[in-house]
Design a protein around this motif. Structure first.
Motif, mmCIF file in Angstrom:
data_model
loop_
_atom_site.group_PDB
_atom_site.id
_atom_site.type_symbol
_atom_site.label_atom_id
_atom_site.label_comp_id
_atom_site.label_asym_id
_atom_site.label_seq_id
_atom_site.Cartn_x
_atom_site.Cartn_y
_atom_site.Cartn_z
ATOM 1 N N ALA A 28 -6.390 1.161 -0.545
ATOM 2 C CA ALA A 28 -7.545 1.825 -1.141
ATOM 3 C C ALA A 28 -7.705 3.240 -0.576
ATOM 4 O O ALA A 28 -7.965 4.184 -1.325
ATOM 5 N N SER A 31 -5.046 5.436 -2.016
ATOM 6 C CA SER A 31 -5.341 5.733 -3.422
ATOM 7 C C SER A 31 -6.443 6.781 -3.539
ATOM 8 O O SER A 31 -6.366 7.671 -4.388
ATOM 9 N N ALA A 77 -7.590 1.884 -6.430
ATOM 10 C CA ALA A 77 -8.623 1.943 -5.395
ATOM 11 C C ALA A 77 -9.694 0.884 -5.628
ATOM 12 O O ALA A 77 -10.089 0.175 -4.697
#
Length: 67
Positions: A16, A19, A41
């Motif tokens: 995440a 991203s 994400a």
């Protein structure tokens, strides 16, 4: 077993963060790729929360069975 679950949940968090970094760097340049990384994400954060909740339930169940 519990340590493996803890590592996998933080792996989702790392994906995440990576991203989100790519979203910031690609925001004005490549709009199509930005949407893909937004999807990654969101899914990664959701999986992090799901895995953490699952691990906590598993730990609680294991502790209750020992008592």
């Amino acid at each position: 077993m519990i340590k493996i679950l803890k590592y996998t949940e933080y792996l989702y968090l790392a994906v995440a963060i990576a991203s989100i970094y790519k979203i910031i760097t690609l925001w004005g340049v490549a709009q199509q790729e930005t949407y893909i990384f937004i999807f990654f994400a969101v899914i990664s954060i959701a999986m992090f929360l799901f895995r953490r909740n699952y691990r906590r339930k598993f730990e609680k169940r294991k502790q209750d069975n020992q008592n």
